[in-house]
Design an enzyme around this catalytic site. Structure first.
Site, PDB file in Angstrom:
ATOM      1  N   LYS A  72       1.584   4.190  -3.052  1.00  0.00           N
ATOM      2  CA  LYS A  72       0.741   5.467  -2.719  1.00  0.00           C
ATOM      3  C   LYS A  72       2.474   6.775  -2.917  1.00  0.00           C
ATOM      4  O   LYS A  72       2.267   7.666  -3.343  1.00  0.00           O
ATOM      5  CB  LYS A  72       0.297   6.181  -1.732  1.00  0.00           C
ATOM      6  N   TYR A  83       0.891  -1.671   0.202  1.00  0.00           N
ATOM      7  CA  TYR A  83       0.283  -0.141  -0.405  1.00  0.00           C
ATOM      8  C   TYR A  83       1.070   1.321   0.132  1.00  0.00           C
ATOM      9  O   TYR A  83       0.939   1.732  -0.787  1.00  0.00           O
ATOM     10  CB  TYR A  83      -0.987   0.000   1.478  1.00  0.00           C
TER      11      TYR A  83
HETATM   12  N1  LIG Z   1      -9.312   6.690   4.604  1.00  0.00           N
HETATM   13  C1  LIG Z   1      -7.993   7.290   4.591  1.00  0.00           C
HETATM   14  O1  LIG Z   1      -7.826   7.086   6.078  1.00  0.00           O
HETATM   15  C2  LIG Z   1      -7.458   7.986   3.555  1.00  0.00           C
HETATM   16  C3  LIG Z   1      -5.536   7.569   4.473  1.00  0.00           C
HETATM   17  C4  LIG Z   1      -5.367   7.844   3.203  1.00  0.00           C
HETATM   18  C5  LIG Z   1      -5.151   7.729   1.593  1.00  0.00           C
HETATM   19  N2  LIG Z   1      -6.707   7.551   1.676  1.00  0.00           N
HETATM   20  C6  LIG Z   1      -6.681   7.519   0.434  1.00  0.00           C
HETATM   21  O2  LIG Z   1      -7.964   8.104  -0.202  1.00  0.00           O
HETATM   22  C7  LIG Z   1      -9.244   7.454  -0.761  1.00  0.00           C
HETATM   23  C8  LIG Z   1     -10.265   7.223  -0.295  1.00  0.00           C
HETATM   24  O3  LIG Z   1     -10.563   6.084   0.317  1.00  0.00           O
HETATM   25  P1  LIG Z   1     -11.144   6.018   1.257  1.00  0.00           P
HETATM   26  O4  LIG Z   1     -11.542   5.746   2.629  1.00  0.00           O
HETATM   27  O5  LIG Z   1     -12.829   6.372   0.563  1.00  0.00           O
HETATM   28  O6  LIG Z   1     -11.699   3.946   0.922  1.00  0.00           O
HETATM   29  P2  LIG Z   1     -12.664   3.844   0.367  1.00  0.00           P
HETATM   30  O7  LIG Z   1     -13.455   3.533   0.831  1.00  0.00           O
HETATM   31  O8  LIG Z   1     -12.297   1.578  -0.164  1.00  0.00           O
HETATM   32  O9  LIG Z   1     -12.667   3.455  -1.807  1.00  0.00           O
HETATM   33  C9  LIG Z   1     -11.749   3.541  -2.170  1.00  0.00           C
HETATM   34  C10 LIG Z   1     -12.668   2.937  -3.756  1.00  0.00           C
HETATM   35  O10 LIG Z   1     -12.016   2.412  -4.900  1.00  0.00           O
HETATM   36  C11 LIG Z   1     -13.335   1.665  -5.445  1.00  0.00           C
HETATM   37  N3  LIG Z   1     -12.312   0.697  -6.461  1.00  0.00           N
HETATM   38  C12 LIG Z   1     -11.591  -0.110  -6.148  1.00  0.00           C
HETATM   39  N4  LIG Z   1     -11.141  -1.150  -6.780  1.00  0.00           N
HETATM   40  C13 LIG Z   1     -11.304  -0.088  -7.845  1.00  0.00           C
HETATM   41  C14 LIG Z   1     -10.719  -0.298  -9.160  1.00  0.00           C
HETATM   42  N5  LIG Z   1     -10.629  -1.016  -9.794  1.00  0.00           N
HETATM   43  N6  LIG Z   1     -11.721   0.107 -10.619  1.00  0.00           N
HETATM   44  C15 LIG Z   1     -12.706   1.344  -9.596  1.00  0.00           C
HETATM   45  N7  LIG Z   1     -12.973   1.499  -8.776  1.00  0.00           N
HETATM   46  C16 LIG Z   1     -12.169   0.534  -7.764  1.00  0.00           C
HETATM   47  C17 LIG Z   1     -13.317   0.944  -4.536  1.00  0.00           C
HETATM   48  O11 LIG Z   1     -14.824  -0.529  -4.749  1.00  0.00           O
HETATM   49  P3  LIG Z   1     -14.598  -1.061  -3.735  1.00  0.00           P
HETATM   50  O12 LIG Z   1     -15.297  -1.195  -2.330  1.00  0.00           O
HETATM   51  O13 LIG Z   1     -15.643  -2.154  -4.647  1.00  0.00           O
HETATM   52  O14 LIG Z   1     -13.347  -2.303  -3.507  1.00  0.00           O
HETATM   53  C18 LIG Z   1     -13.956   2.135  -3.541  1.00  0.00           C
HETATM   54  O15 LIG Z   1     -15.381   2.083  -3.959  1.00  0.00           O
HETATM   55  C19 LIG Z   1      -7.870   5.666  -1.472  1.00  0.00           C
HETATM   56  O16 LIG Z   1      -6.843   5.981  -2.678  1.00  0.00           O
HETATM   57  C20 LIG Z   1      -7.624   5.552   0.112  1.00  0.00           C
HETATM   58  O17 LIG Z   1      -6.113   4.966  -0.307  1.00  0.00           O
HETATM   59  C21 LIG Z   1      -7.245   6.790   2.325  1.00  0.00           C
END
Ligand SMILES: NC(=O)c1ccc[n+]([C@@H]2O[C@H](COP(=O)([O-])OP(=O)(O)OC[C@H]3O[C@@H](n4cnc5c(N)ncnc54)[C@H](OP(=O)(O)O)[C@@H]3O)[C@@H](O)[C@H]2O)c1
Length: 252
Positions: free
Chosen positions: A163, A159
Site C-alpha cells: 500500500k 500488505y
Molecule cells: N476495509 C478496510 O478497513 C480497509 C482499510 C484500508 C484500505 N482498504 C482497502 O480498500 C480496498 C477494499 O477493501 P475491502 O475491505 O472492501 O476488501 P475486500 O472485500 O477483500 O475486497 C477486495 C476485492 O478484490 C478482489 N480481488 C482480489 N484479488 C483480485 C484479483 N487478482 N483480480 C480481481 N479482483 C481481485 C477480492 O476478491 P476475492 O474475495 O475473490 O479475494 C475482493 O472482491 C482494498 O484495496 C483494501 O486494501 C480497506
C-alpha cells in the site's frame, strides 16, 4: 439524451464484488454514472451489477484478474466498449486484504508476499496501463492505499509495503498522465467496516474509535465520499495526492 444533457461517465471499479468496491460502484451509479464492475469473483460482480440495475442504473460485470496483463487488457477494452470508447474514472480497489495471514516479517511466506504485491501493487499499474488508451482529459484514476502506511502495522509487512507502493505509484502516474489532464490520486482509509474487515477482529465496530478525532467507526460511505470528490469537478487541480480518510486518527 438531449443536446444539453451531459453523457453518463464510465466508471471502472476493480474488486467490486463486495465490500468497498461495491460501495464505490453503487455510489458512482447513484450519481448517474455507468459502472463497469470488475472482480475475479464473477458471481459477486454480477450481484453488484444486478443491484445497480435494480436501482435504475447501468452496469456491466466483467470477470478480471488484475494481476494479468492479458486479463486487464480485455477488461479495459470491455469497459471502453461499454463507455462509447472512453473510460472516465478508474478505481483501483481490488486487493488481498483480510485473508492475509498476519506474521512477523521473518515468518511471512514468500509466495504470500509475492501474491500480495501482485494484486495490490502490480494490479493498479496493470489496470491503469490497460485503461490508458481510453482515458482522456478530465479522466480520474483513484488508487486504494491504506492508513496503515502512515501508522505502520506490525505483522503486516507485505500488505503495508504494497500500500506504500501504491502511494509511490500514484505520484509517478500523476506526473506522467498530468500532461493529458488526467488526475491520479490515492485514498488511504483507516479501518472501515466491510464484510472483509469485520471478519478480522471481534470488536470491529469499536476498533480504534477512541484513537480517532471523530469518535465513531468508518463506514464505506465515508470512503465513497472521498472517491466521488476525487473524481468530481471540484478536484481537477488535485493530483498525485493521498487523502487519508480515518476520522482524524493521524495527520500527515
Ligand atoms: N476495509 C478496510 O478497513 C480497509 C482499510 C484500508 C484500505 N482498504 C482497502 O480498500 C480496498 C477494499 O477493501 P475491502 O475491505 O472492501 O476488501 P475486500 O472485500 O477483500 O475486497 C477486495 C476485492 O478484490 C478482489 N480481488 C482480489 N484479488 C483480485 C484479483 N487478482 N483480480 C480481481 N479482483 C481481485 C477480492 O476478491 P476475492 O474475495 O475473490 O479475494 C475482493 O472482491 C482494498 O484495496 C483494501 O486494501 C480497506
Amino acid at each position: 439524451m438531449t443536446e444539453t444533457q451531459t453523457p453518463a461517465r464510465t466508471v471502472l471499479v476493480t474488486g467490486a464484488a463486495g465490500g468497498l468496491g461495491r460501495a464505490f460502484a453503487e455510489g458512482f451509479a447513484a450519481q448517474g454514472d455507468r459502472i463497469v464492475v470488475a472482480d475475479r469473483n464473477v458471481a459477486g460482480a454480477e450481484e453488484t451489477a444486478g443491484l445497480i440495475r435494480s436501482a435504475g442504473g447501468e452496469a456491466l460485470a466483467v470477470e478480471a484478474d488484475v494481476t494479468s496483463a492479458e486479463s486487464t487488457k480485455a477488461l479495459a477494452a470491455a469497459a471502453a466498449a461499454f463507455g462509447d470508447g472512453r473510460i472516465d474514472v478508474v478505481v483501483n480497489n481490488a486487493a488481498i486484504y483480510a485473508t492475509i495471514i498476519r506474521s512477523p516479517f521473518e515468518d511471512i511466506d514468500v509466495d504470500e508476499w509475492d501474491a500480495v504485491m501482485a494484486v495490490n501493487l502490480k494490479g493498479p499499474w496493470l489496470v491503469t496501463r490497460a485503461c490508458s488508451p481510453y482515458l482522456g482529459a478530465g479522466s480520474a484514476v483513484i488508487n486504494l492505499s491504506s492508513a496503515t502506511v502512515m501508522s505502520g502495522s506490525a505483522q503486516w509487512a507485505h500488505y503495508v509495503a504494497s500500500k506504500g507502493g501504491v502511494i509511490a505509484l500514484t505520484r509517478v502516474l500523476a506526473k506522467e498522465l498530468g500532461a493529458r489532464e488526467i488526475t491520479v490520486n490515492a485514498i488511504a482509509p483507516g479501518f472501515t467496516l466491510t464484510e472483509a474487515s469485520l471478519g478480522l477482529i471481534d470488536n470491529a465496530a469499536s476498533y480504534g474509535v477512541d484513537r480517532g478525532s471523530l469518535k465513531r467507526a468508518s463506514e464505506p460511505a465515508d470512503i465513497v465520499g472521498a472517491a466521488l470528490f476525487l473524481a468530481g469537478p471540484g478536484s481537477r487541480y488535485i493530483t498525485g495526492q493521498t487523502l487519508v480518510v480515518d476520522g482524524g486518527r493521524q495527520f500527515i
